[in-house]
Design a protein around this motif. Sequence first.
Motif, PDB file in Angstrom:
ATOM      1  N   LEU A   1     -38.808 -34.825 -99.172  1.00 16.10           N
ATOM      2  CA  LEU A   1     -40.152 -34.285 -99.401  1.00 16.10           C
ATOM      3  C   LEU A   1     -40.069 -32.888 -99.997  1.00 16.10           C
ATOM      4  O   LEU A   1     -39.139 -32.129 -99.708  1.00 16.10           O
ATOM      5  N   GLY A   2     -41.074 -32.537-100.790  1.00 16.33           N
ATOM      6  CA  GLY A   2     -41.119 -31.175-101.335  1.00 16.33           C
ATOM      7  C   GLY A   2     -42.504 -30.859-101.860  1.00 16.33           C
ATOM      8  O   GLY A   2     -43.334 -31.752-102.061  1.00 16.33           O
ATOM      9  N   ILE A   3     -42.739 -29.566-102.080  1.00 17.99           N
ATOM     10  CA  ILE A   3     -44.042 -29.129-102.591  1.00 17.99           C
ATOM     11  C   ILE A   3     -43.820 -28.033-103.624  1.00 17.99           C
ATOM     12  O   ILE A   3     -42.906 -27.203-103.479  1.00 17.99           O
ATOM     13  N   ALA A   4     -44.622 -28.060-104.687  1.00 17.46           N
ATOM     14  CA  ALA A   4     -44.531 -27.024-105.724  1.00 17.46           C
ATOM     15  C   ALA A   4     -45.350 -25.812-105.303  1.00 17.46           C
ATOM     16  O   ALA A   4     -46.421 -25.947-104.699  1.00 17.46           O
ATOM     17  N   LEU A   5     -44.846 -24.626-105.625  1.00 20.56           N
ATOM     18  CA  LEU A   5     -45.486 -23.369-105.230  1.00 20.56           C
ATOM     19  C   LEU A   5     -45.784 -22.519-106.464  1.00 20.56           C
ATOM     20  O   LEU A   5     -45.074 -22.600-107.478  1.00 20.56           O
ATOM     21  N   SER A   6     -46.790 -21.653-106.334  1.00 27.68           N
ATOM     22  CA  SER A   6     -47.276 -20.912-107.503  1.00 27.68           C
ATOM     23  C   SER A   6     -46.441 -19.650-107.774  1.00 27.68           C
ATOM     24  O   SER A   6     -46.943 -18.524-107.695  1.00 27.68           O
ATOM     25  N   LEU A   7     -45.189 -19.878-108.076  1.00 30.73           N
ATOM     26  CA  LEU A   7     -44.248 -18.837-108.500  1.00 30.73           C
ATOM     27  C   LEU A   7     -43.426 -19.551-109.576  1.00 30.73           C
ATOM     28  O   LEU A   7     -43.035 -20.704-109.352  1.00 30.73           O
ATOM     29  N   TYR A   8     -43.156 -18.887-110.714  1.00 26.44           N
ATOM     30  CA  TYR A   8     -42.708 -19.693-111.862  1.00 26.44           C
ATOM     31  C   TYR A   8     -41.456 -19.138-112.546  1.00 26.44           C
ATOM     32  O   TYR A   8     -41.121 -17.955-112.435  1.00 26.44           O
TER      33      TYR A   8
ATOM     34  N   GLU B   1     -21.922 -35.062 -90.152  1.00 24.67           N
ATOM     35  CA  GLU B   1     -21.843 -36.285 -90.956  1.00 24.67           C
ATOM     36  C   GLU B   1     -22.773 -37.361 -90.395  1.00 24.67           C
ATOM     37  O   GLU B   1     -23.299 -38.184 -91.135  1.00 24.67           O
ATOM     38  N   GLN B   2     -22.948 -37.374 -89.064  1.00 23.32           N
ATOM     39  CA  GLN B   2     -23.725 -38.441 -88.434  1.00 23.32           C
ATOM     40  C   GLN B   2     -24.774 -37.837 -87.513  1.00 23.32           C
ATOM     41  O   GLN B   2     -24.554 -36.777 -86.934  1.00 23.32           O
ATOM     42  N   VAL B   3     -25.904 -38.529 -87.380  1.00 24.82           N
ATOM     43  CA  VAL B   3     -26.912 -38.121 -86.401  1.00 24.82           C
ATOM     44  C   VAL B   3     -27.180 -39.304 -85.474  1.00 24.82           C
ATOM     45  O   VAL B   3     -26.909 -40.457 -85.820  1.00 24.82           O
ATOM     46  N   SER B   4     -27.734 -39.017 -84.308  1.00 25.79           N
ATOM     47  CA  SER B   4     -28.000 -40.095 -83.353  1.00 25.79           C
ATOM     48  C   SER B   4     -29.224 -40.903 -83.792  1.00 25.79           C
ATOM     49  O   SER B   4     -30.055 -40.425 -84.575  1.00 25.79           O
ATOM     50  N   ARG B   5     -29.336 -42.110 -83.259  1.00 23.43           N
ATOM     51  CA  ARG B   5     -30.512 -42.913 -83.579  1.00 23.43           C
ATOM     52  C   ARG B   5     -31.773 -42.200 -83.104  1.00 23.43           C
ATOM     53  O   ARG B   5     -32.795 -42.207 -83.802  1.00 23.43           O
ATOM     54  N   ALA B   6     -31.713 -41.553 -81.952  1.00 24.38           N
ATOM     55  CA  ALA B   6     -32.907 -40.857 -81.435  1.00 24.38           C
ATOM     56  C   ALA B   6     -33.361 -39.769 -82.413  1.00 24.38           C
ATOM     57  O   ALA B   6     -34.563 -39.626 -82.684  1.00 24.38           O
ATOM     58  N   ASP B   7     -32.400 -39.018 -82.973  1.00 20.98           N
ATOM     59  CA  ASP B   7     -32.770 -37.957 -83.919  1.00 20.98           C
ATOM     60  C   ASP B   7     -33.269 -38.547 -85.236  1.00 20.98           C
ATOM     61  O   ASP B   7     -34.194 -38.010 -85.864  1.00 20.98           O
ATOM     62  N   ALA B   8     -32.662 -39.653 -85.661  1.00 26.13           N
ATOM     63  CA  ALA B   8     -33.122 -40.302 -86.900  1.00 26.13           C
ATOM     64  C   ALA B   8     -34.565 -40.783 -86.736  1.00 26.13           C
ATOM     65  O   ALA B   8     -35.412 -40.570 -87.611  1.00 26.13           O
ATOM     66  N   VAL B   9     -34.857 -41.397 -85.594  1.00 24.20           N
ATOM     67  CA  VAL B   9     -36.223 -41.887 -85.339  1.00 24.20           C
ATOM     68  C   VAL B   9     -37.194 -40.719 -85.221  1.00 24.20           C
ATOM     69  O   VAL B   9     -38.309 -40.752 -85.755  1.00 24.20           O
ATOM     70  N   PHE B  10     -36.740 -39.656 -84.547  1.00 15.79           N
ATOM     71  CA  PHE B  10     -37.570 -38.457 -84.425  1.00 15.79           C
ATOM     72  C   PHE B  10     -37.989 -37.987 -85.824  1.00 15.79           C
ATOM     73  O   PHE B  10     -39.157 -37.741 -86.099  1.00 15.79           O
ATOM     74  N   ASN B  11     -37.014 -37.874 -86.737  1.00 12.11           N
ATOM     75  CA  ASN B  11     -37.310 -37.337 -88.068  1.00 12.11           C
ATOM     76  C   ASN B  11     -38.136 -38.278 -88.923  1.00 12.11           C
ATOM     77  O   ASN B  11     -39.063 -37.844 -89.607  1.00 12.11           O
ATOM     78  N   LEU B  12     -37.793 -39.572 -88.882  1.00  7.75           N
ATOM     79  CA  LEU B  12     -38.542 -40.440 -89.801  1.00  7.75           C
ATOM     80  C   LEU B  12     -39.986 -40.590 -89.347  1.00  7.75           C
ATOM     81  O   LEU B  12     -40.893 -40.715 -90.187  1.00  7.75           O
ATOM     82  N   SER B  13     -40.247 -40.513 -88.052  1.00  6.05           N
ATOM     83  CA  SER B  13     -41.641 -40.591 -87.607  1.00  6.05           C
ATOM     84  C   SER B  13     -42.413 -39.332 -88.018  1.00  6.05           C
ATOM     85  O   SER B  13     -43.566 -39.416 -88.450  1.00  6.05           O
ATOM     86  N   ARG B  14     -41.763 -38.170 -87.926  1.00  5.64           N
ATOM     87  CA  ARG B  14     -42.448 -36.919 -88.361  1.00  5.64           C
ATOM     88  C   ARG B  14     -42.631 -36.898 -89.877  1.00  5.64           C
ATOM     89  O   ARG B  14     -43.668 -36.477 -90.377  1.00  5.64           O
ATOM     90  N   ALA B  15     -41.600 -37.335 -90.621  1.00  6.62           N
ATOM     91  CA  ALA B  15     -41.721 -37.323 -92.089  1.00  6.62           C
ATOM     92  C   ALA B  15     -42.836 -38.268 -92.539  1.00  6.62           C
ATOM     93  O   ALA B  15     -43.599 -37.959 -93.469  1.00  6.62           O
ATOM     94  N   ALA B  16     -42.950 -39.399 -91.857  1.00  3.62           N
ATOM     95  CA  ALA B  16     -44.028 -40.341 -92.192  1.00  3.62           C
ATOM     96  C   ALA B  16     -45.386 -39.731 -91.850  1.00  3.62           C
ATOM     97  O   ALA B  16     -46.333 -39.793 -92.646  1.00  3.62           O
ATOM     98  N   LEU B  17     -45.471 -39.097 -90.674  1.00  3.87           N
ATOM     99  CA  LEU B  17     -46.737 -38.483 -90.267  1.00  3.87           C
ATOM    100  C   LEU B  17     -47.121 -37.345 -91.217  1.00  3.87           C
ATOM    101  O   LEU B  17     -48.289 -37.200 -91.602  1.00  3.87           O
ATOM    102  N   LEU B  18     -46.127 -36.543 -91.604  1.00  6.98           N
ATOM    103  CA  LEU B  18     -46.391 -35.414 -92.504  1.00  6.98           C
ATOM    104  C   LEU B  18     -46.909 -35.914 -93.858  1.00  6.98           C
ATOM    105  O   LEU B  18     -47.867 -35.366 -94.415  1.00  6.98           O
TER     106      LEU B  18
END
Length: 322
Positions: A27-34, A189-206
């Motif tokens: 995810l990313g967002i453009a900002l008004s600096l050029y 290199e690796q993350v736990s399933r709990a952390d992966a689920v934590f992030n993908l649910s927040r990224a989807a919500l965001l």
Amino acid sequence: MPAGARERVRARVPATSANLGPGFDALGIALSLYAWIELAQADTTTVSLVGARSQGLPTDKSNLLYGIAQRVFDEAGVSVPELDIAVYSDIPLARGLGSSAAAIVGALGAANALIGEPLPRDELFRIAASIEGHPDNVGPALYGGFVAATWDGERAEHIRLDPPPRLTTLVAIPAYELLTSKARAALPEQVSRADAVFNLSRAALLTAAFAAGRLDVLRGAMADRIHQPYRAPLVPGLERVLREAADHGALGAALSGAGPTAIAFVDDEAGRKAELEAFMREAMGGPEGGAVELLWLAPSAIGLELETPAARLADERRGDAS
Ligand code: HSE
């Protein structure tokens, strides 16, 4: 030269904030600096670096921009061996605000325009993602707004959303640089399933929050467990910003890209801006009170923009009239 080719073009590209907390490399967002990249055909290659924030880059054919422009020409089957390149940037280098993505997108867009725009924007995106290795800065730099993107090593996909109208951001830029390579080397290199689920649910919500204009959920939706906790030791004050910014008037906060800049999202019509500025300056200045530059940056709905000579003329005439 193909039809539509021009002698000189100028591209304007916005800064970007990638990840936005949970959306690591997505995810990313453009900002008004050029940043502005100007290209012209020439007899001998020269690179002019204009302004304090462009200094220190190579001024010959080893400059990244020259190589990127040549990649466009190769792909289009056109030969333009010598270029006059000029760069002016307000985007600080190696601070997590997408300066390299802006340079890549600007060089691709300007080179493509110089030869009559044979490559569609989505092809420029594919090339940009392949150069950068992840699409989350180059996506919004090219398309503007909020961008959700994927890159699988061959194909790049994206969806762009207009930023919610009341959203603005406060960025706190430390004086020190942090190379993306160093900030990536700090990650496991690796993350736990709990952390992966934590992030993908927040990224989807965001992402859904941006689509629905629901700024009220940003605090929880910007939480992350897969990169910021590991990068926090490299960025004094980050942990405090992530924990407390929402108590000082922010909707939510994140490390901007790979850092070291911290970004707070703010409701433009809410009235606690001075409180948030004081908090961000103190938190990111660290115990020794290091230098921190604060900038209010509204999201930029526009990404890569080509300034044609006609548009420049129109600008000058508007300037004369005012
Ligand atoms: N997603 C990348 C990172 C962005 O966090 O390493 C840096 O440009």
